[in-house]
Design a protein around this motif. Structure first.
Motif, PDB file in Angstrom:
ATOM      1  N   PRO A  71      51.901  -9.908  -9.494  1.00  0.00           N
ATOM      2  CA  PRO A  71      51.683  -9.319 -10.826  1.00  0.00           C
ATOM      3  C   PRO A  71      52.960  -8.980 -11.579  1.00  0.00           C
ATOM      4  O   PRO A  71      52.922  -8.847 -12.798  1.00  0.00           O
ATOM      5  CB  PRO A  71      50.877  -8.055 -10.518  1.00  0.00           C
ATOM      6  CG  PRO A  71      51.268  -7.689  -9.123  1.00  0.00           C
ATOM      7  CD  PRO A  71      51.544  -8.981  -8.413  1.00  0.00           C
ATOM      8  N   THR A  72      54.092  -8.806 -10.896  1.00  0.00           N
ATOM      9  CA  THR A  72      55.306  -8.362 -11.575  1.00  0.00           C
ATOM     10  C   THR A  72      56.483  -9.294 -11.292  1.00  0.00           C
ATOM     11  O   THR A  72      56.562  -9.935 -10.252  1.00  0.00           O
ATOM     12  CB  THR A  72      55.712  -6.934 -11.155  1.00  0.00           C
ATOM     13  OG1 THR A  72      56.140  -6.936  -9.788  1.00  0.00           O
ATOM     14  CG2 THR A  72      54.555  -5.964 -11.326  1.00  0.00           C
ATOM     15  N   THR A 120      54.580 -15.349 -11.712  1.00  0.00           N
ATOM     16  CA  THR A 120      53.610 -14.484 -12.384  1.00  0.00           C
ATOM     17  C   THR A 120      52.620 -15.403 -13.115  1.00  0.00           C
ATOM     18  O   THR A 120      52.987 -16.497 -13.551  1.00  0.00           O
ATOM     19  CB  THR A 120      54.310 -13.543 -13.372  1.00  0.00           C
ATOM     20  OG1 THR A 120      55.201 -14.301 -14.208  1.00  0.00           O
ATOM     21  CG2 THR A 120      55.099 -12.476 -12.627  1.00  0.00           C
ATOM     22  N   ARG A 149      45.528  -5.899  -8.397  1.00  0.00           N
ATOM     23  CA  ARG A 149      46.146  -5.867  -9.723  1.00  0.00           C
ATOM     24  C   ARG A 149      46.014  -7.225 -10.423  1.00  0.00           C
ATOM     25  O   ARG A 149      45.745  -7.293 -11.627  1.00  0.00           O
ATOM     26  CB  ARG A 149      47.620  -5.501  -9.563  1.00  0.00           C
ATOM     27  CG  ARG A 149      48.482  -5.669 -10.805  1.00  0.00           C
ATOM     28  CD  ARG A 149      48.421  -4.483 -11.739  1.00  0.00           C
ATOM     29  NE  ARG A 149      49.217  -4.735 -12.939  1.00  0.00           N
ATOM     30  CZ  ARG A 149      50.519  -4.532 -13.017  1.00  0.00           C
ATOM     31  NH1 ARG A 149      51.181  -4.073 -11.970  1.00  0.00           N
ATOM     32  NH2 ARG A 149      51.175  -4.762 -14.134  1.00  0.00           N
ATOM     33  N   LEU A 150      46.178  -8.308  -9.683  1.00  0.00           N
ATOM     34  CA  LEU A 150      46.118  -9.641 -10.291  1.00  0.00           C
ATOM     35  C   LEU A 150      44.731  -9.979 -10.822  1.00  0.00           C
ATOM     36  O   LEU A 150      44.596 -10.802 -11.725  1.00  0.00           O
ATOM     37  CB  LEU A 150      46.531 -10.703  -9.275  1.00  0.00           C
ATOM     38  CG  LEU A 150      48.018 -11.029  -9.180  1.00  0.00           C
ATOM     39  CD1 LEU A 150      48.259 -12.056  -8.099  1.00  0.00           C
ATOM     40  CD2 LEU A 150      48.548 -11.551 -10.508  1.00  0.00           C
ATOM     41  N   PHE A 155      45.009 -10.479 -16.338  1.00  0.00           N
ATOM     42  CA  PHE A 155      45.381 -11.780 -15.796  1.00  0.00           C
ATOM     43  C   PHE A 155      44.207 -12.739 -15.632  1.00  0.00           C
ATOM     44  O   PHE A 155      44.375 -13.834 -15.114  1.00  0.00           O
ATOM     45  CB  PHE A 155      46.062 -11.604 -14.425  1.00  0.00           C
ATOM     46  CG  PHE A 155      47.338 -10.815 -14.458  1.00  0.00           C
ATOM     47  CD1 PHE A 155      48.501 -11.368 -14.959  1.00  0.00           C
ATOM     48  CD2 PHE A 155      47.375  -9.514 -13.979  1.00  0.00           C
ATOM     49  CE1 PHE A 155      49.689 -10.647 -14.986  1.00  0.00           C
ATOM     50  CE2 PHE A 155      48.543  -8.789 -13.998  1.00  0.00           C
ATOM     51  CZ  PHE A 155      49.706  -9.355 -14.510  1.00  0.00           C
TER      52      PHE A 155
END
Length: 405
Positions: A71-72, A120, A149-150, A155
């Protein structure tokens, strides 16, 4: 079950024995099964998927062999560093495909067909659309790191586009700190009879982390922060804020007071963000002040203390933040500042943890000694930030002249 060359690579990195998630995951991965790995932050998840992939690569020797989604940007760079360190003796080639970096430079990297691509989602989709001749036909492994998170709405479209562009016959590893509904949905859609490896049965902090909270009035927050930093002494510290402007103000205030602080947030260019992390990792700066761009995945072994200057809006973000210390069996300490406006959020954090967080009660008279000096420094910091923002509005830029280093 690892080959000697990888065992030697682990020894060079001073990995003396596997972590729990590595011990459970690696044999299953080597047998060729898909995996859902659930483990708390700081548990060694990167090694759990990197080692089996490199061992499979030794047998196949195929370019564009694995895609790692994160994610980052900072986490992508860190994963690349670990892959390259583990594969140094076999000339492993990695490409980091993230935003904030020149697209044409990345195109040249991809044209050379590296073994591992760490990306990403947004920038990966850009290349799938616009980089001629690039595809993942030879892909054998997909890793979805920080899957909780993804798989959120930020996303979703990019993730679907990537899944449709890669081979359906592949191995898929999904790693997350918790099994959310979206993670379960992806399991059904993208994994083939996966093995669930769970080394913690709930979303929690590690046992070696000492957690404390300070219940204080909002107007005295900065004074208590400066007092606490003086009490902590010469240690490596990450301070978390909720917004970019809070990071800027806190960084400037502490600099005016003589602390070695440096900011990290999403409004910095990618080169600035990497430069900040390098300064902190090399111990040139002892205090990193950051938004949640630093809360997930970053492995900086020497972090002694995490301070939540602002209570995060989501309780799980607290667990990711404090997970930057007490990693890989080390000791660590965390503090969270709770004001009269944060009580409900704080209670949700304690509910998520399943226990109360110990209260830290400094003597008020000792804290208030710093009041005049801190208030003056904070006013100066606010004025400097306002001047920066006015400059930005006139020039359509964000924090262009701030001296980050």
């Amino acid at each position: 079950g690892l080959v000697d060359i990888l065992c030697e690579a682990c020894e060079r990195l001073k990995w003396k024995e596997p972590s729990k998630i590595q011990r459970e995951t690696i044999p299953v991965a080597l047998s060729g099964r898909d995996i859902i790995g659930l483990a708390e932050t700081g548990s060694g998840k990167t090694g759990a998927f990197a080692l089996p992939i490199i061992q499979a690569l030794l047998e196949k020797q195929t370019k564009l062999f694995a895609l790692i989604l994160t994610p980052t940007r900072e986490l992508a760079v860190q994963i690349s560093e670990q892959f390259e360190a583990l594969g140094a003796s076999i000339n492993l080639k990695c490409a980091v495909v993230i935003g904030g970096v020149d697209l044409n430079t990345q195109k040249l990297m991809l044209e050379k067909r590296p073994h591992i691509v760490i990306a990403t989602p947004g920038r990966m989709v850009d290349h799938l659309k616009h980089t001629k001749g690039f595809n993942f036909k030879t892909l054998k492994y997909l890793v979805i790191d920080e899957a909780d998170r993804l798989l959120n709405k930020d996303f979703e479209k990019e993730f679907d586009a990537i899944l449709s562009a890669i081979p359906k016959i592949r191995n898929t590893y999904l790693f997350s700190a918790t099994m959310t509904k979206k993670v379960a949905k992806l399991q059904r859609a993208s994994l083939n009879d996966p093995v669930k490896v769970e080394v913690s049965n709930k979303f929690q902090t590690v046992s070696k982390l000492k957690q404390k909270h300070l219940f204080i009035p909002e107007k005295f927050k900065n004074i208590y922060l400066v007092y606490l930093l003086n009490e902590i002494g010469d240690k490596s510290i990450i301070i978390f804020c909720n917004t970019c402007i809070h990071v800027q103000e806190a960084t400037l205030m502490l600099r005016y007071l003589g602390f070695s602080s440096i900011p990290l947030h999403g409004q910095l260019s990618q080169n600035q963000r990497l430069g900040v992390l390098n300064k902190f990792k090399s111990k040139e700066k002892s205090i990193l002040i950051a938004t949640d761009v630093a809360s997930r995945g970053l492995d900086i072994p020497h972090v002694d203390v995490v301070i939540n200057l602002y209570v995060p809006m989501h309780s799980k973000d607290y667990i990711h933040r404090v997970g930057r210390t007490a990693r890989a069996g080390r000791d660590g300490e965390s503090f969270i500042f709770v004001t009269q406006y944060d009580v409900m959020l704080f209670l949700k954090i304690e509910e998520q943890l399943g226990h109360e967080i110990e209260q830290y009660n400094p003597i008020e008279d000792e804290v208030m000694v710093y009041m005049d000096t801190v208030n003056k420094a904070y006013i100066m910091a606010q004025q400097a930030c306002v001047e920066e923002l006015l400059f930005c509005c006139c020039n359509f830029m964000v924090f262009p002249s701030f001296n980050y280093f």
